[in-house]
Design a protein around this motif. Sequence first.
Motif, PDB file in Angstrom:
ATOM      1  N   ALA A  50       7.468   5.949  -2.847  1.00 54.42           N
ATOM      2  CA  ALA A  50       8.240   4.855  -2.253  1.00 54.42           C
ATOM      3  C   ALA A  50       7.355   3.770  -1.645  1.00 54.42           C
ATOM      4  CB  ALA A  50       9.175   5.405  -1.183  1.00 54.42           C
ATOM      5  N   ASP A  51       6.154   4.154  -1.183  1.00 53.81           N
ATOM      6  CA  ASP A  51       5.267   3.207  -0.516  1.00 53.81           C
ATOM      7  C   ASP A  51       3.829   3.658  -0.752  1.00 53.81           C
ATOM      8  OD1 ASP A  51       3.767   1.622   1.182  1.00 53.81           O
ATOM      9  OD2 ASP A  51       4.854   2.174   3.002  1.00 53.81           O
ATOM     10  N   ALA A  52       3.102   2.929  -1.561  1.00 58.30           N
ATOM     11  CA  ALA A  52       1.735   3.324  -1.931  1.00 58.30           C
ATOM     12  C   ALA A  52       0.814   3.464  -0.726  1.00 58.30           C
ATOM     13  CB  ALA A  52       1.153   2.329  -2.926  1.00 58.30           C
ATOM     14  N   ARG A  53       1.182   2.863   0.408  1.00 50.84           N
ATOM     15  CA  ARG A  53       0.363   2.994   1.617  1.00 50.84           C
ATOM     16  C   ARG A  53       0.615   4.321   2.325  1.00 50.84           C
ATOM     17  NH1 ARG A  53       2.553  -1.890   4.724  1.00 50.84           N
ATOM     18  NH2 ARG A  53       4.352  -1.061   3.649  1.00 50.84           N
ATOM     19  N   GLY A  54       1.769   4.910   2.049  1.00 50.70           N
ATOM     20  CA  GLY A  54       2.154   6.142   2.733  1.00 50.70           C
ATOM     21  C   GLY A  54       1.702   7.386   2.006  1.00 50.70           C
TER      22      GLY A  54
END
Length: 106
Positions: A50-54
């Motif tokens: 859902a979020d490449a940073r997470g």
Amino acid sequence: MLAALRRDGEPYRLTAGQLSQRMLVTTGAVTKRVDRLITRGLVSRSVSAADARGRVVGLTPAGVTLTDQLIEKHLANEAGMLRGLSDSDRSALERLLATLTQAVAS
């Protein structure tokens, strides 16, 4: 942590924030525990879809197996503790625990 991941159901993956809430510890404490469990091969850490940073933490197959074994032992232990209670005592205990749960939740 293992039980929190297993309880959440397949695919047994949660973010550090979600684990922190479920375990009632800081995200820093989650990170330390995740690192130790990765070393033991019980969880993995991967990039969130859902979020490449997470990042998300997930149970490995070995983690699922161990957690299931521990839950089985826990349930057997509970059954052993309650074995000496009559049906009436068990009903009374259930009512008392429900009352206590409501009081603590308030």
